[in-house]
Scaffold this motif. Structure first.
Motif, PDB file in Angstrom:
ATOM      1  N   SER A 159       0.822  -1.216   0.000  1.00 14.54           N
ATOM      2  CA  SER A 159       0.000   0.000   0.000  1.00 14.54           C
ATOM      3  C   SER A 159       0.855   1.264   0.000  1.00 14.54           C
ATOM      4  CB  SER A 159      -0.909   0.008   1.230  1.00 14.54           C
ATOM      5  OG  SER A 159      -0.135  -0.126   2.416  1.00 14.54           O
ATOM      6  N   VAL A 160       2.179   1.109  -0.100  1.00 14.52           N
ATOM      7  CA  VAL A 160       3.100   2.250  -0.062  1.00 14.52           C
ATOM      8  C   VAL A 160       3.920   2.263  -1.348  1.00 14.52           C
ATOM      9  CG1 VAL A 160       5.009   3.350   1.173  1.00 14.52           C
ATOM     10  CG2 VAL A 160       3.236   2.142   2.451  1.00 14.52           C
ATOM     11  N   LEU A 189      -0.567  -5.742  16.683  1.00 16.79           N
ATOM     12  CA  LEU A 189      -0.924  -6.583  15.542  1.00 16.79           C
ATOM     13  C   LEU A 189       0.106  -6.422  14.428  1.00 16.79           C
ATOM     14  CD1 LEU A 189      -4.746  -5.815  15.455  1.00 16.79           C
ATOM     15  CD2 LEU A 189      -3.534  -7.558  16.768  1.00 16.79           C
ATOM     16  N   ALA A 190       1.270  -7.023  14.626  1.00 16.86           N
ATOM     17  CA  ALA A 190       2.357  -6.897  13.661  1.00 16.86           C
ATOM     18  C   ALA A 190       3.092  -8.223  13.573  1.00 16.86           C
ATOM     19  CB  ALA A 190       3.317  -5.789  14.086  1.00 16.86           C
ATOM     20  N   PRO A 191       3.629  -8.556  12.399  1.00 12.63           N
ATOM     21  CA  PRO A 191       4.436  -9.768  12.291  1.00 12.63           C
ATOM     22  C   PRO A 191       5.740  -9.608  13.076  1.00 12.63           C
ATOM     23  CG  PRO A 191       4.552  -8.490  10.259  1.00 12.63           C
ATOM     24  CD  PRO A 191       3.510  -7.838  11.117  1.00 12.63           C
ATOM     25  N   GLN A 192       6.393 -10.717  13.354  1.00  9.01           N
ATOM     26  CA  GLN A 192       7.612 -10.715  14.168  1.00  9.01           C
ATOM     27  C   GLN A 192       8.820 -10.295  13.318  1.00  9.01           C
ATOM     28  OE1 GLN A 192       8.693 -14.553  15.684  1.00  9.01           O
ATOM     29  NE2 GLN A 192      10.569 -13.809  16.660  1.00  9.01           N
ATOM     30  N   LEU A 193       9.469  -9.224  13.721  1.00  7.19           N
ATOM     31  CA  LEU A 193      10.681  -8.783  13.034  1.00  7.19           C
ATOM     32  C   LEU A 193      11.840  -9.696  13.441  1.00  7.19           C
ATOM     33  CD1 LEU A 193      12.149  -6.574  11.298  1.00  7.19           C
ATOM     34  CD2 LEU A 193      12.595  -5.387  13.452  1.00  7.19           C
ATOM     35  N   ILE A 194      12.485 -10.334  12.467  1.00  6.66           N
ATOM     36  CA  ILE A 194      13.578 -11.260  12.799  1.00  6.66           C
ATOM     37  C   ILE A 194      14.931 -10.807  12.259  1.00  6.66           C
ATOM     38  CG2 ILE A 194      12.039 -13.247  12.902  1.00  6.66           C
ATOM     39  CD1 ILE A 194      13.149 -14.068  10.151  1.00  6.66           C
ATOM     40  N   ASN A 228      -2.686   3.316  13.295  1.00  2.00           N
ATOM     41  CA  ASN A 228      -2.078   2.939  12.021  1.00  2.00           C
ATOM     42  C   ASN A 228      -2.979   3.453  10.908  1.00  2.00           C
ATOM     43  OD1 ASN A 228      -1.128   1.660   9.677  1.00  2.00           O
ATOM     44  ND2 ASN A 228      -0.419  -0.121  10.823  1.00  2.00           N
ATOM     45  N   PRO A 229      -2.556   4.500  10.188  1.00  2.00           N
ATOM     46  CA  PRO A 229      -3.440   5.073   9.164  1.00  2.00           C
ATOM     47  C   PRO A 229      -3.566   4.199   7.918  1.00  2.00           C
ATOM     48  CG  PRO A 229      -1.292   6.138   9.125  1.00  2.00           C
ATOM     49  CD  PRO A 229      -1.270   5.199  10.280  1.00  2.00           C
ATOM     50  N   ASP A 230      -2.704   3.197   7.783  1.00  2.00           N
ATOM     51  CA  ASP A 230      -2.720   2.364   6.580  1.00  2.00           C
ATOM     52  C   ASP A 230      -3.448   1.065   6.867  1.00  2.00           C
ATOM     53  OD1 ASP A 230      -2.309   1.169   4.204  1.00  2.00           O
ATOM     54  OD2 ASP A 230      -0.127   1.130   4.294  1.00  2.00           O
ATOM     55  N   MET A 231      -4.770   1.104   6.754  1.00  2.00           N
ATOM     56  CA  MET A 231      -5.567  -0.103   6.987  1.00  2.00           C
ATOM     57  C   MET A 231      -6.310  -0.511   5.722  1.00  2.00           C
ATOM     58  SD  MET A 231      -7.043   0.103  10.847  1.00  2.00           S
ATOM     59  CE  MET A 231      -5.988   0.477  12.242  1.00  2.00           C
ATOM     60  N   GLN A 232      -5.600  -0.421   4.594  1.00  2.00           N
ATOM     61  CA  GLN A 232      -6.160  -0.928   3.352  1.00  2.00           C
ATOM     62  C   GLN A 232      -6.086  -2.453   3.348  1.00  2.00           C
ATOM     63  OE1 GLN A 232      -4.829   1.271  -0.206  1.00  2.00           O
ATOM     64  NE2 GLN A 232      -3.710   2.623   1.188  1.00  2.00           N
ATOM     65  N   ALA A 233      -6.884  -3.059   2.479  1.00  2.00           N
ATOM     66  CA  ALA A 233      -6.983  -4.516   2.472  1.00  2.00           C
ATOM     67  C   ALA A 233      -5.633  -5.182   2.244  1.00  2.00           C
ATOM     68  CB  ALA A 233      -7.976  -4.955   1.393  1.00  2.00           C
ATOM     69  N   GLN A 234      -4.779  -4.590   1.380  1.00  2.00           N
ATOM     70  CA  GLN A 234      -3.496  -5.234   1.087  1.00  2.00           C
ATOM     71  C   GLN A 234      -2.508  -5.144   2.247  1.00  2.00           C
ATOM     72  OE1 GLN A 234      -4.844  -2.598  -0.512  1.00  2.00           O
ATOM     73  NE2 GLN A 234      -3.303  -1.374  -1.569  1.00  2.00           N
ATOM     74  N   ASN A 235      -2.868  -4.373   3.275  1.00  2.67           N
ATOM     75  CA  ASN A 235      -2.011  -4.263   4.454  1.00  2.67           C
ATOM     76  C   ASN A 235      -2.482  -5.197   5.574  1.00  2.67           C
ATOM     77  OD1 ASN A 235       0.054  -3.185   6.113  1.00  2.67           O
ATOM     78  ND2 ASN A 235      -1.406  -1.770   7.046  1.00  2.67           N
ATOM     79  N   ILE A 236      -3.612  -5.856   5.374  1.00  4.47           N
ATOM     80  CA  ILE A 236      -4.208  -6.681   6.436  1.00  4.47           C
ATOM     81  C   ILE A 236      -4.067  -8.161   6.086  1.00  4.47           C
ATOM     82  CG2 ILE A 236      -6.315  -7.209   7.715  1.00  4.47           C
ATOM     83  CD1 ILE A 236      -7.311  -4.404   6.985  1.00  4.47           C
ATOM     84  N   MET A 237      -3.545  -8.922   7.010  1.00 13.28           N
ATOM     85  CA  MET A 237      -3.505 -10.379   6.886  1.00 13.28           C
ATOM     86  C   MET A 237      -4.333 -10.974   8.022  1.00 13.28           C
ATOM     87  SD  MET A 237       0.436 -11.143   5.767  1.00 13.28           S
ATOM     88  CE  MET A 237       0.008 -12.789   5.204  1.00 13.28           C
ATOM     89  N   ASN A 249       2.184  -3.268   7.452  1.00 15.72           N
ATOM     90  CA  ASN A 249       2.875  -1.992   7.263  1.00 15.72           C
ATOM     91  C   ASN A 249       2.613  -1.081   8.456  1.00 15.72           C
ATOM     92  OD1 ASN A 249       4.257   0.201   6.098  1.00 15.72           O
ATOM     93  ND2 ASN A 249       2.325   1.035   5.329  1.00 15.72           N
ATOM     94  N   TRP A 250       3.687  -0.769   9.183  1.00 21.25           N
ATOM     95  CA  TRP A 250       3.598   0.123  10.337  1.00 21.25           C
ATOM     96  C   TRP A 250       4.474   1.360  10.141  1.00 21.25           C
ATOM     97  CZ3 TRP A 250       0.473   0.022  14.583  1.00 21.25           C
ATOM     98  CH2 TRP A 250      -0.299  -1.138  14.769  1.00 21.25           C
TER      99      TRP A 250
END
Length: 588
Positions: free
Chosen positions: A312-313, A358-363, A469-478, A490-491
């Motif tokens: 989305s960016v 609500l974010a994936p784990q940064l590794i 989080n202003p970016d809550m478009q569908a492609q940013n949501i899993m 996307n954060w």
């Protein structure tokens, strides 16, 4: 920008041909005035040195020409001083005339081409381009005369300057052709390097002059000083010529569209430096992705599948990677150079995320050809949210984000760097709503809101903070299908704002806000004593801010009345509370 030199020179010649046909006399006049200005500057800086020398000596210096010495010491001092002022005035007048003639010439060319308006400030860009070209042409003419003058006065110094130019050009070309890293570095520091090379050239000339006077047979001091000053101006003008040509080439697409009949305004994508897109192609991405995972993931077996994930960016590439071990699922986020700030902002949060975010784990974090690269891990069950389910998902995500307590350390870091909504908005922004007022009642409401603004800021400032989080478009949501488990991938635009910011302000949205607040207060104790009206006020002010940013003042006026009602209710509650406290004190 380092480009094919011959191509740029051919383009400059075609530009010169265009100007020569349309505005020949104006171009010639600009070149002449530029030469006058340069010579005047040279003499205005040279003559004061002679005046100082004369003031510091009791007799005439022996190296002065006899025809000057014949005037006597004091008349010569006065004459040189007045001449210096005269040359300075000539320089100022020449520069002013150059601006006038350049503006006229640029307008003449644009009028001759008879084109539509292509972009903002095109007349200013045309004038600057024409001025740079004329200045570059004047630099060539001045450099030629200066080199000829040095050759006549001091042949050895002229040969040294020519040798320095040849050596510098050969070194430059050999470096940029042999090493890609140095080439990119030189492109980024081009202006500074050209100026530095000019300075090095002058010091070479200066040291040669000193050595010549000590070990060999030098010319007269007067000739040496004049030659040294000419060498300095020559090197400066050559550097100015290179900078001007480089600046023109950067704007080549726009200049072509403005000045040439058969050229139109096109995207300059092909001229841009290397971007992330050259690394994201199917034929190359698996190779570098494997290298990254070997560094980050212990016991990495290899990639089973790698797919493009919608982003989305702009200028952010996202790849979904499945390892040969079926439980391994990752996201690779590759940021372009103009997105480094977003990458760092996201890293500030996700390098040590609070519980429940609500974010994936940064590794892992690395760089790929100087592009920021971040790797995240998530469960295999997560899929991309569909457009049909996105609205319900957003409502649930906002509800869950309210339950996340921001760490105090993160709040302190954020508040040292960024402003909250009550700090961003000011009376001047609210005053802009008057532009759209149509009735006296609306004007009174805006005036009342401006008067109440300090109280409004007070109510917002004491509200607990929540992640937005202003970016809550569908492609940013899993999401995991048929569950309320979500991830936002996307954060990069996250913020900390008073609870209520980001919620809808219609009846459905406010009902959702109330239910979300009640549910979150069970998990997050800091929300238990929050006044719902203050939270509603926060949501309304956030929407008002967006309307003001987008200049939707009519929509903003519709919210003013609701904000005033919330303030009135909060003020009444505050008054009643204070009265109750005073009554308790009296009873006790």
């Amino acid at each position: 920008m380092i480009v094919d030199v011959l191509s740029v020179l051919r383009w400059c010649i075609s530009l010169a041909s265009k100007f020569g046909r349309v505005v020949f006399w104006r171009t010639a006049l600009i070149v002449f005035l530029t030469l006058i200005s340069q010579v005047s500057t040279l003499l205005a800086s040279f003559l004061p040195l002679k005046v100082v020398i004369l003031l510091g000596s009791e007799r005439m210096p022996s190296y002065l020409p006899e025809w000057l010495a014949a005037y006597g010491r004091e008349p010569l001092i006065i004459g040189l001083s007045m001449t210096t002022i005269g040359f300075f005035l000539i320089h100022m007048l020449s520069e002013r005339l150059i601006v006038v003639v350049t503006t006229q010439g640029a307008r003449r060319i644009l009028a001759k081409n008879y084109k539509m308006v292509l972009f903002e400030n095109q007349e200013e860009i045309a004038a600057n381009a024409y001025l740079r070209f004329s200045d570059a042409l004047a630099s060539v003419v001045f450099s030629g005369f200066a080199l000829l003058g040095i050759f006549i006065l001091y042949k050895d110094m002229a040969l040294l300057v020519i040798a320095y130019f040849i050596v510098a050009i050969l070194m430059f070309l050999s470096v940029v052709r042999s090493n890609l890293f140095l080439r990119e570095y030189l492109e980024g520091k081009f202006q500074k390097i050209i100026t530095f090379a000019s300075g090095i050239g002058f010091f070479c000339v200066f040291f040669y002059l000193v050595a010549d006077f000590i070990f060999f047979e030098p010319p007269s001091v007067f000739v040496a000083i004049v030659s040294l000053l000419l060498s300095r101006q020559l090197l400066n003008r050559v550097a100015a010529f290179i900078r001007d040509v480089n600046a023109l080439n950067i704007l080549r697409v726009k200049i072509d569209a403005l000045f040439f009949h058969n050229k139109v305004l096109l995207s300059n994508q092909s001229k841009k430096c290397k971007s992330i897109w050259s690394l994201l192609g199917p034929d190359i991405r698996k190779s570098w992705a494997n290298t990254i995972f070997k560094e980050i993931v212990q016991g990495w077996y290899g990639i089973d599948q790698i797919r493009w994930h919608p982003s989305s960016v702009n200028n952010l590439g996202v790849l979904r990677v499945s390892g040969e071990k079926k439980s391994e699922n990752y996201l690779i986020k590759l940021y372009d150079r103009n997105r480094k700030t977003l990458a760092l902002h996201e890293l500030d949060l996700l390098s040590d995320p609070p519980d429940g975010l609500l974010a994936p784990q940064l590794i892992g974090v690395t760089t790929l050809d100087n592009f920021p690269c971040q790797v995240y891990k998530f469960q295999e069950e997560f899929l991309l949210c569909s457009l049909k389910d996105a609205r319900a998902a957003v409502a649930e995500i906002k509800k869950q984000l309210l339950t996340v307590e921001p760490p105090k350390i993160l709040i302190q870091r954020y508040q040292r760097s960024k402003a909250h909504i009550w700090q961003r908005l000011c009376e001047q922004t609210i005053w802009q709503l008057n532009i759209a007022t149509c009735t006296a009642e609306q004007e009174q409401q805006v005036a009342k809101l401006m008067k109440q603004w300090p109280n409004l800021k007070k109510y917002l400032a004491v509200l607990p903070l929540a992640f937005v989080n202003p970016d809550m478009q569908a492609q940013n949501i899993m999401t995991i299908p048929e569950s309320t488990t979500f991830l936002l991938i996307n954060w990069s635009g996250w913020s900390l704002e008073p609870i209520g910011v980001g919620f809808e302000i219609d009846r459905i949205g406010l009902d959702q806000l109330e239910r979300s607040l009640l549910a979150a207060s069970v998990i997050r104790p800091s929300l238990s004593d929050v006044d719902l009206k203050a939270v509603e006020l926060s949501a309304l002010v956030a929407v008002l801010e967006q309307h003001c940013i987008r200049q939707q003042f009519l929509e903003g006026l519709k919210i003013v009345c609701r904000i005033l009602n919330c303030l009135e209710i909060l003020e009444q509650k505050t008054t009643n509370k204070e009265v109750a406290i005073e009554s308790c004190k009296l009873i006790n």
